[in-house]
Scaffold this motif. Structure first.
Motif, mmCIF file in Angstrom:
data_model
loop_
_atom_site.group_PDB
_atom_site.id
_atom_site.type_symbol
_atom_site.label_atom_id
_atom_site.label_comp_id
_atom_site.label_asym_id
_atom_site.label_seq_id
_atom_site.Cartn_x
_atom_site.Cartn_y
_atom_site.Cartn_z
ATOM 1 N N LEU A 186 0.066 7.074 5.100
ATOM 2 C CA LEU A 186 -0.600 5.767 5.073
ATOM 3 C C LEU A 186 -1.059 5.367 6.472
ATOM 4 O O LEU A 186 -2.072 4.684 6.643
ATOM 5 C CB LEU A 186 0.357 4.717 4.495
ATOM 6 C CG LEU A 186 -0.168 3.304 4.289
ATOM 7 C CD1 LEU A 186 -1.379 3.291 3.353
ATOM 8 C CD2 LEU A 186 0.935 2.415 3.725
ATOM 9 N N TYR A 187 -0.290 5.802 7.486
ATOM 10 C CA TYR A 187 -0.623 5.504 8.881
ATOM 11 C C TYR A 187 -1.220 6.721 9.576
ATOM 12 O O TYR A 187 -1.414 6.692 10.785
ATOM 13 C CB TYR A 187 0.638 4.997 9.599
ATOM 14 C CG TYR A 187 1.244 3.838 8.847
ATOM 15 C CD1 TYR A 187 0.658 2.573 8.904
ATOM 16 C CD2 TYR A 187 2.343 4.019 8.014
ATOM 17 C CE1 TYR A 187 1.167 1.510 8.168
ATOM 18 C CE2 TYR A 187 2.854 2.967 7.272
ATOM 19 C CZ TYR A 187 2.263 1.723 7.359
ATOM 20 O OH TYR A 187 2.763 0.680 6.613
ATOM 21 N N ARG A 188 -1.459 7.779 8.794
ATOM 22 C CA ARG A 188 -2.014 9.031 9.302
ATOM 23 C C ARG A 188 -1.207 9.517 10.510
ATOM 24 O O ARG A 188 -1.751 9.914 11.549
ATOM 25 C CB ARG A 188 -3.498 8.864 9.605
ATOM 26 C CG ARG A 188 -4.266 8.461 8.357
ATOM 27 C CD ARG A 188 -5.662 7.977 8.624
ATOM 28 N NE ARG A 188 -6.622 9.076 8.614
ATOM 29 C CZ ARG A 188 -7.924 8.917 8.843
ATOM 30 N NH1 ARG A 188 -8.397 7.708 9.086
ATOM 31 N NH2 ARG A 188 -8.733 9.952 8.818
ATOM 32 N N SER A 247 3.563 9.207 1.261
ATOM 33 C CA SER A 247 2.696 8.032 1.432
ATOM 34 C C SER A 247 3.138 7.201 2.629
ATOM 35 O O SER A 247 2.305 6.629 3.341
ATOM 36 C CB SER A 247 2.679 7.185 0.155
ATOM 37 O OG SER A 247 3.779 6.308 0.075
ATOM 38 N N ASP A 248 4.443 7.103 2.871
ATOM 39 C CA ASP A 248 4.939 6.380 4.044
ATOM 40 C C ASP A 248 4.322 6.935 5.318
ATOM 41 O O ASP A 248 3.896 6.196 6.208
ATOM 42 C CB ASP A 248 6.465 6.505 4.153
ATOM 43 C CG ASP A 248 7.216 5.911 2.991
ATOM 44 O OD1 ASP A 248 6.677 5.012 2.325
ATOM 45 O OD2 ASP A 248 8.357 6.360 2.739
ATOM 46 N N GLN A 299 0.813 -1.214 0.000
ATOM 47 C CA GLN A 299 0.000 0.000 0.000
ATOM 48 C C GLN A 299 0.851 1.271 0.000
ATOM 49 O O GLN A 299 0.359 2.337 -0.375
ATOM 50 C CB GLN A 299 -0.946 0.007 1.203
ATOM 51 C CG GLN A 299 -2.080 -1.007 1.115
ATOM 52 C CD GLN A 299 -1.708 -2.359 1.717
ATOM 53 O OE1 GLN A 299 -0.539 -2.633 1.985
ATOM 54 N NE2 GLN A 299 -2.707 -3.200 1.943
ATOM 55 N N HIS A 300 2.129 1.176 0.412
ATOM 56 C CA HIS A 300 3.022 2.345 0.320
ATOM 57 C C HIS A 300 3.119 2.808 -1.128
ATOM 58 O O HIS A 300 2.997 4.009 -1.419
ATOM 59 C CB HIS A 300 4.421 1.989 0.837
ATOM 60 C CG HIS A 300 4.517 1.929 2.324
ATOM 61 N ND1 HIS A 300 5.080 2.928 3.082
ATOM 62 C CD2 HIS A 300 4.120 0.978 3.200
ATOM 63 C CE1 HIS A 300 5.030 2.601 4.358
ATOM 64 N NE2 HIS A 300 4.452 1.414 4.457
ATOM 65 N N LEU A 318 -0.455 4.138 -2.516
ATOM 66 C CA LEU A 318 -0.798 5.493 -2.107
ATOM 67 C C LEU A 318 0.145 6.507 -2.744
ATOM 68 O O LEU A 318 -0.267 7.624 -3.069
ATOM 69 C CB LEU A 318 -0.764 5.612 -0.577
ATOM 70 C CG LEU A 318 -1.220 6.951 -0.002
ATOM 71 C CD1 LEU A 318 -2.649 7.288 -0.425
ATOM 72 C CD2 LEU A 318 -1.113 6.954 1.534
ATOM 73 N N ALA A 348 -2.453 -0.265 7.106
ATOM 74 C CA ALA A 348 -2.411 0.267 5.749
ATOM 75 C C ALA A 348 -3.641 -0.136 4.955
ATOM 76 O O ALA A 348 -4.216 0.666 4.199
ATOM 77 C CB ALA A 348 -1.143 -0.220 5.049
ATOM 78 N N THR A 381 -6.585 2.030 5.953
ATOM 79 C CA THR A 381 -6.492 3.373 5.373
ATOM 80 C C THR A 381 -6.863 3.355 3.901
ATOM 81 O O THR A 381 -7.655 4.181 3.428
ATOM 82 C CB THR A 381 -5.069 3.943 5.525
ATOM 83 O OG1 THR A 381 -4.757 4.072 6.920
ATOM 84 C CG2 THR A 381 -4.946 5.315 4.870
ATOM 85 N N MET A 382 -6.318 2.399 3.156
ATOM 86 C CA MET A 382 -6.555 2.374 1.715
ATOM 87 C C MET A 382 -7.993 2.018 1.380
ATOM 88 O O MET A 382 -8.527 2.467 0.354
ATOM 89 C CB MET A 382 -5.590 1.410 1.034
ATOM 90 C CG MET A 382 -4.135 1.888 1.039
ATOM 91 S SD MET A 382 -3.902 3.588 0.445
ATOM 92 C CE MET A 382 -4.527 3.451 -1.225
#
Length: 355
Positions: free
Chosen positions: A140-142, A136-137, A89-90, A93, A339, A342-343
């Motif tokens: 992705l985890y907000r 995105s890194d 997902q990195h 995103l 991740a 989030t996605m």
């Protein structure tokens, strides 16, 4: 409406040996932060491809960074420790953020200009888009906070720009889906899906300079091994490099202001202060007026005291690659679950059919 939960994210590239600058500027701070924040620490192996596409030992270098994390005191149960490639997902995103970010934003990135040099047309697209993957890194985890050095502040500002543009572009869908989270922007409270991540910059030596040239940052890419203290160096190597560190002929000044215009002296005093966990003026109060022939042995003893146990622990951990792989695998599973969540929401916000 809920607020973003405080979360720290940071990562280190698996390119070459970690050195004293990485330890004081990053790893030491990571360890301190784990007692205050929920933390996610990544070995950013995808980022390493922008520096060198073909690696002979990327897997071992990735394990080496993970071993340094663990040897420095990061607890794999308290933190999530993993390598980037385990969580696809990195990259997903990052592609979405490539469509959010503007080319002009990327062209202004100082590090791209420095690394691409005069031959920008020959630079890889990955090098240009590197900050988008970095964003995105984090997002992705907000993550709400990132410990960064001065040279990474611009990339974090870009991360905030990307987050704010995404929030603005999709504000109606974020609101309709109920995915907005409150945050403070200046003196206002606004709602958005991604946080505007804040930098964490602290400590007496966030920027450690070369032992051979106090005007240049300590770097693992410097051709001279005497320019840096590697975390893999033993006690003899650490002492030798500090003895050979470049200095000027004058004694240490009587106050901190006297370090101005003396980059090598300022660097060594800063290193001592950071290793000892004291302000620079305390170091000057003890060693001011004394020659470097007195100060260097004291600095060498302190560096060996602090770094030798980390070196020994790194060697012990690295001798068990199955253990390191297990830590990264477990961390990857925990990071991947976050991740994916989030996605799933990003897909709904954008309107992508991905179920």
């Amino acid at each position: 409406m809920s607020e973003f939960k405080q979360l720290v994210f940071s990562g280190v590239q698996p390119t070459g040996n970690l050195h004293l600058g990485n330890y004081l500027g990053a790893l030491q701070k990571f360890v301190a932060l784990q007692d205050t924040y929920e933390c996610i620490y990544c070995v950013v192996d995808l980022h390493s491809l922008t520096a060198t596409l073909v690696h002979d030992d990327l897997a071992d270098q990735t394990r080496g960074i993970a071993a340094a994390y663990l040897a420095s005191g990061l607890d794999p149960k308290k933190n999530i420790i993993f390598n980037q490639a385990r969580v696809p997902q990195h990259a997903e995103l990052a592609w979405i953020f490539n469509c959010v970010a503007r080319i002009g934003w990327m062209n202004r990135m100082t590090q791209f200009k420095d690394k691409a040099g005069k031959d920008r047309e020959n630079a890889s697209l990955g090098l240009l888009a590197y900050p988008s993957l970095m964003a995105s890194d984090i997002l992705l985890y907000r993550a709400t906070h990132v410990p960064v050095g001065e040279d990474q502040k611009q990339h974090l500002e870009l991360t905030r720009d990307i987050a704010q543009k995404f929030n603005n572009d999709f504000s109606k869908r974020i609101s309709a889906l109920g995915y907005g989270v409150e945050m403070e922007v200046g003196e206002e409270r606004v709602s958005g899906f991604f946080p505007l991540t804040e930098p964490l910059i602290e400590g007496p030596a966030t920027r450690v300079m070369s032992l051979r040239d106090g005007t240049k940052k300590m770097s693992k890419s410097d051709p001279s091994d005497l320019s840096r203290i590697n975390l893999s160096d033993d006690a003899d190597a650490i002492s030798r490099k500090i003895r050979k560190a470049k200095t000027d002929p004058n004694p240490l000044p009587g106050d901190v202001e006297g370090l101005a215009g003396r980059p090598e002296a300022e660097n060594l005093v800063g290193i001592y202060a950071a290793l000892a966990g004291v302000p620079r003026d305390q170091v000057i109060s003890e060693y001011g007026g004394r020659q470097f022939s007195d100060f260097k042995p004291a600095l060498a003893d302190l560096a060996v005291e602090k770094l030798a146990p980390i070196n020994a622990e790194m060697r012990r951990i690295s001798a068990d690659p199955a253990y390191v792989d297990g830590v990264l695998r477990d961390g990857g599973e925990r990071a991947g679950a976050r991740a994916e969540a989030t996605m799933k929401q990003v897909h709904e916000i954008i309107g992508l059919l991905a179920d």
